[in-house]
Design a protein around this motif. Sequence first.
Motif, PDB file in Angstrom:
ATOM      1  N   SER A 104       0.792  -1.179   0.082  1.00 47.42           N
ATOM      2  CA  SER A 104      -0.067   0.017   0.044  1.00 47.42           C
ATOM      3  C   SER A 104       0.805   1.263   0.057  1.00 47.42           C
ATOM      4  O   SER A 104       0.471   2.288  -0.605  1.00 47.42           O
ATOM      5  N   THR A 108       0.858   4.116  -3.003  1.00 49.54           N
ATOM      6  CA  THR A 108       0.095   5.262  -2.684  1.00 49.54           C
ATOM      7  C   THR A 108       0.784   6.332  -1.993  1.00 49.54           C
ATOM      8  O   THR A 108       0.906   7.648  -2.373  1.00 49.54           O
ATOM      9  N   LEU A 247      -4.642   4.848   3.286  1.00 51.15           N
ATOM     10  CA  LEU A 247      -3.626   4.827   2.296  1.00 51.15           C
ATOM     11  C   LEU A 247      -4.014   3.626   1.317  1.00 51.15           C
ATOM     12  O   LEU A 247      -3.576   3.472  -0.026  1.00 51.15           O
ATOM     13  N   PRO A 250      -6.983   3.922  -2.296  1.00 45.51           N
ATOM     14  CA  PRO A 250      -6.787   4.327  -3.790  1.00 45.51           C
ATOM     15  C   PRO A 250      -6.590   2.616  -4.283  1.00 45.51           C
ATOM     16  O   PRO A 250      -7.022   2.557  -5.666  1.00 45.51           O
TER      17      PRO A 250
END
Length: 293
Positions: A104, A108, A247, A250
Amino acid sequence: MNLNLGMTHLRCIVAIADHESFTAAASALGMVQSSLSRSVAEAERRLDVTLFERTTRRVVVTPDGVAVTQYARKMVQDFDEGLAQIGRFVTGDRGTVSVACLPSLAATFLPAYVVQFRRDYPDVLLEIRDGLRQEALTDLLTGTVDMALVSAPTTEPGLVHRTLTTDSFHCAFAAGHPFDGRERIEWAELAGEPFIAFGSQSSIAGPVARALDDADVRTGPVMHAQNVGAVAGLVAAGLGVTAVPQLVLPMMEFAGLRHAPLSPTVERTISLVRVEGRHETASVKNFVRCLTG
């Protein structure tokens, strides 16, 4: 024959060949003319050839001098380029930086810093290894990577961490769920809800479990999945809701999920972890400065 010529000898030979003047060559090199003359005379003695013929008006490069100058010029250029490359490594303008981090964060959090770093240091090779938290820390401890970006501080001996940011948890659910349209959801409201949980190896599982325990919440049936894509797909199919850090959201957009912050706010800490006392190259230090501002 002693062919032990130094860079000063070679630079003098090239300069005289270029300028056809001892005075001009000395000026170009920032030397006094007597020192230049001694260096060339020493080179001729060691090579046992005449490189230059001096007249009252000019300096003529002999055939031997032409051949020697050709090789000397290449050696000087290679030497200067090598020094330049060493200098760029020492200043961090060249080199390699390897980072282990959670998927992640790689997707991001990290990209903006990578863009900035690549703009400032375009010739530094940046390697990103994404994986689970323990994998990242293991890679760091074994020297596979220079640093790790993980959630939550680590207490493992020999490692030091620095907090970079925090990341609050949201509830994610399928469109049309009763939570749809809500601006905030209480952890207590997850009681009885079918729940899609991350596997125990995920850095997300621990904070979510603690938050549910703190809220004294028992969810409905729990289904486990290991990666973000699988969790998102299961939630999108209406099989349950989930709790994920902001985070991560997305990475779940492909599934068309809805989400809202969970209350009370629960945050995970994003930390930069390094090995205490380990030597770091200038490139690594520059990337650390990029991350920490």
